[in-house]
Design an enzyme around this catalytic site. Structure first.
Site, mmCIF file in Angstrom:
data_model
loop_
_atom_site.group_PDB
_atom_site.id
_atom_site.type_symbol
_atom_site.label_atom_id
_atom_site.label_comp_id
_atom_site.label_asym_id
_atom_site.label_seq_id
_atom_site.Cartn_x
_atom_site.Cartn_y
_atom_site.Cartn_z
ATOM 1 N N ARG A 1 13.577 -13.437 -0.360
ATOM 2 C CA ARG A 1 13.839 -11.997 -0.525
ATOM 3 C C ARG A 1 13.484 -11.496 -1.923
ATOM 4 N NH1 ARG A 1 18.837 -13.391 1.682
ATOM 5 N NH2 ARG A 1 18.703 -13.545 3.949
ATOM 6 N N LYS B 1 2.792 -1.746 -5.736
ATOM 7 C CA LYS B 1 2.444 -1.788 -4.317
ATOM 8 C C LYS B 1 1.820 -3.143 -4.011
ATOM 9 C CE LYS B 1 1.567 3.078 -3.365
ATOM 10 N NZ LYS B 1 0.534 4.042 -2.897
ATOM 11 N N GLU C 1 -12.038 4.629 -10.818
ATOM 12 C CA GLU C 1 -10.574 4.771 -10.875
ATOM 13 C C GLU C 1 -10.122 5.297 -12.233
ATOM 14 O OE1 GLU C 1 -7.922 4.384 -8.789
ATOM 15 O OE2 GLU C 1 -9.181 3.966 -7.050
ATOM 16 N N LYS D 1 -1.072 5.948 -15.765
ATOM 17 C CA LYS D 1 -0.478 5.614 -14.468
ATOM 18 C C LYS D 1 0.985 5.247 -14.603
ATOM 19 C CE LYS D 1 -4.264 4.204 -11.690
ATOM 20 N NZ LYS D 1 -4.773 3.247 -10.737
ATOM 21 N N GLU E 1 6.880 6.741 -4.293
ATOM 22 C CA GLU E 1 6.002 7.716 -3.675
ATOM 23 C C GLU E 1 6.749 8.612 -2.692
ATOM 24 O OE1 GLU E 1 1.928 7.477 -1.163
ATOM 25 O OE2 GLU E 1 2.004 6.314 -2.982
ATOM 26 N N ARG F 1 3.636 10.764 -7.734
ATOM 27 C CA ARG F 1 2.734 9.634 -7.592
ATOM 28 C C ARG F 1 1.566 9.934 -6.661
ATOM 29 N NH1 ARG F 1 4.612 3.402 -6.996
ATOM 30 N NH2 ARG F 1 2.584 2.520 -6.560
ATOM 31 N N ASN G 1 -3.547 9.771 -5.641
ATOM 32 C CA ASN G 1 -4.398 9.644 -4.456
ATOM 33 C C ASN G 1 -5.570 10.628 -4.478
ATOM 34 O OD1 ASN G 1 -2.967 7.536 -3.222
ATOM 35 N ND2 ASN G 1 -1.436 8.973 -2.458
ATOM 36 N N HIS H 1 -8.842 9.975 -2.710
ATOM 37 C CA HIS H 1 -8.609 8.867 -1.782
ATOM 38 C C HIS H 1 -8.528 9.281 -0.320
ATOM 39 C CE1 HIS H 1 -8.131 6.549 -5.390
ATOM 40 N NE2 HIS H 1 -7.885 5.450 -4.714
ATOM 41 N N HIS I 1 -10.674 6.553 1.416
ATOM 42 C CA HIS I 1 -10.182 5.608 2.420
ATOM 43 C C HIS I 1 -10.902 5.780 3.750
ATOM 44 C CE1 HIS I 1 -6.048 5.075 0.248
ATOM 45 N NE2 HIS I 1 -6.901 4.121 -0.086
ATOM 46 N N HIS J 1 -14.839 0.113 -2.915
ATOM 47 C CA HIS J 1 -13.733 1.083 -2.944
ATOM 48 C C HIS J 1 -13.989 2.185 -3.978
ATOM 49 C CE1 HIS J 1 -9.687 2.734 -2.800
ATOM 50 N NE2 HIS J 1 -9.539 2.530 -4.094
#
Lengths: 372, 372
Positions: free
Chosen positions: A128, A150, A192, A234, A244, A250, A254, A257, A261, A274
């Site tokens: 955990r 993330k 980025e 960031k 988020e 946050r 994106n 994106h 994506h 990417h």
């Protein structure tokens, strides 16, 4: 300012007492053990890497960890995106158990985004949650996957569908590792950096404008400065909005994106990198921002000029419009009512996502190279 | 008091705004949809169960969900402990993706501890967390796995080695489902009720003493009362200490589990049920508590008498001492210096885990039936 010496700062996250220490240190891989020892009382470390990176950097990383008193073992997974799947995750959990990691021990990820996301998620869920550090080895990973916490894996049905938030205790960025990075990978990583400036830091954007040629040429000191400034920007955003939250700050990150994506998905994650997809996404988001969010035409032009100077693509490869729209609707961040875009009314101030009419989106995509 | 009608209460967890609503409602399975609708605005539900439980209760659960406007689908996994592994987890993630669950949708677990732990962990990690409800169908699951938010899977190397904290939005306990539970399973579940009394709630322990015969006989109204009181007691402890901080109050609930887990492991999770192993663990922990923590001899005797009346085992099946000690050392909660035990100086007041000398532990184990 940022191009010489070691930079360190700490990101504090609102939810709970968790902090991440970010260290930017050219040649720092050889000091990994000392960095880890400052952050962890672990006895055992599992170092997770891929075979390509492990061949280049695995031995010095292990040596450094052992010199600092860790009992360290290496797991070298196959290189490539396919490793970011449930099968490799299960293998990693078994390796943690075989190494007898306990709750005070440590996982160290050494690699690009695939290894960071996978090893971070394995660390988030083993017992955990055990602590982890990340040593990103690509420019994209250095600016993108270190801060924010993330972690996750892909499913056959889509990328990043499974994951957890788990902040690394530390991020060790060694810009020296970028010397061996292929130029196309470097350019994609720079997308980025530009995105972070456009979305959240006007001073960073101005800094990039002044140094675009050195960045495009891969000058390591300048890249190190770009990484440091991007991570700081960031960290400011993420520390305010760790999870988020819907409409939280946050989501500004994106920017570019929504389309990025979808483009990657529409091409089956082949062909486009990417960062290349994000660059095209920013150009379209810039056009929409000018149209409906009040972005000044000269700001949009400045963004596109920087992307040009960094050698990032201008138009998308031929892509059926219907496939793009379908991919956008299936993105996990979609809202029920349609597709939301992060737009920026001015440089450094991207807004919360807003719904853009299908007519406008279609027109912008066709202009950017989609096939009707 | 507790034996008629519907009982509902809400557990609030310290960390963050998360709450779980607990509903104890005989025949409540038929009202699952309405309960879920009060807690969730989801459009889609994936109902996760095992084949045995799905055959008994799957259809009414699905019907109830659909009547409340959910688009619901059933995943029925193989019955048995082997399902709580990485392979079934990966299948579940794929099924969530195939059902197009999004972040506002819902997972419902219908089954015993295996299904609750697995489905809860899949929900914890799919899209970095979607809401879930649990409808526990065994007594053990009704008192043990609903409250607390521990979710996870087993590895080949050990049980519960992988997991996450993810509180269910709701727990629907239908004591009517216990009518078909085999008596041995019922007795094993009652061990957790006794444990909760001994560890955290003296009034609950006294209540059990007065009703041990009705509980042993499986009187459903009395079982419902036991479930309600046990859940409330656990909720009080867990709400104070969601993450099981080192030395925190939640570790009290591990009373009887140091030896219980080791016994199960030493027998390869065959033969002994979890509750039976915990009952033996409580007898030994009681003996140690009398010896070193000041537990009154009459309190220890009262515990053992209740366990006797509930038909729970007195001595362990023949088990080599060395294997038991090794299993205790490998438990994931071990500390570096040796094996810690949760002891209880008086009924309802278990203490934080403390290190017990090897000599004392050995003597207690031999007395309880371990083979020298």
């Amino acid at each position: 300012l940022y191009s010489a010496g070691v930079i360190e700062f700490v990101v504090r996250y609102r939810a709970g007492a968790r902090t991440s220490r970010i260290r930017i240190d050219a040649g720092g891989l050889g000091r990994l053990g000392a960095f880890a020892r400052r952050l962890s009382g672990a006895g055992r470390v599992v170092l997770v890497s891929d075979r390509r990176v492990a061949a280049l950097h695995g031995a010095p990383a292990l040596r450094s960890l052992e010199r600092s008193g860790f009992s360290a073992g290496l797991v070298a997974l196959p290189s490539g995106e396919r490793t970011k799947r449930a099968a490799a995750l299960a293998r990693l959990w078994d390796r943690f158990a075989a190494a007898r990691l306990d709750r005070r021990d440590l996982v160290v990820a050494l690699g690009g985004g695939v290894i960071g996301d996978l090893a971070g998620f394995a660390a988030a869920t083993y017992l955990r949650g055990v602590d982890w550090l990340v040593v990103p080895t690509t420019l994209l990973a250095q600016v993108d996957s270190g801060v924010g916490g993330k972690t996750g894996i892909d499913l056959a049905a889509g990328k990043n569908l499974v994951g957890a938030f788990h902040q690394p205790r530390g991020v060790l960025v060694d810009p020296g590792l970028l010397r061996t990075l292929p130029p196309r990978q470097r350019r994609a990583g720079l997308a980025e950096v530009v995105k972070t400036g456009m979305a959240a830091d006007a001073a960073l954007f101005a800094w990039i404008e002044r140094r675009a040629d050195a960045l495009a040429a891969g000058e390591v000191g300048t890249l190190a400065g770009a990484v440091a400034r991007t991570l700081r920007a960031k960290a400011r955003v993420v520390a305010r909005d760790e999870r988020e939250a819907e409409g939280g700050g946050r989501s500004a990150l994106n920017y570019g994106h929504t389309l990025g994506h979808a483009l990657e998905a529409a091409h089956g994650y082949r062909g486009l990198l990417h960062g290349e997809a994000v660059a095209i996404g920013m150009r379209v988001a810039g056009a929409l921002s000018q149209r409906v969010a009040g972005l000044a035409p000269e700001s949009r032009a400045a963004q596109d000029a920087v992307l040009d100077r960094l050698g990032l693509p201008e138009r998308m490869p031929p892509t059926p419009l219907a496939r793009l729209l379908a991919a956008m609707r299936h993105d996990k961040k979609r809202a029920a009512a349609g597709v939301r875009w992060v737009l920026t009314p001015r440089v450094g101030h991207a807004s919360v996502p807003r719904l853009i009419s299908g007519r406008l989106v279609r027109a912008a995509l066709l202009e950017a190279g989609a096939l009707a």
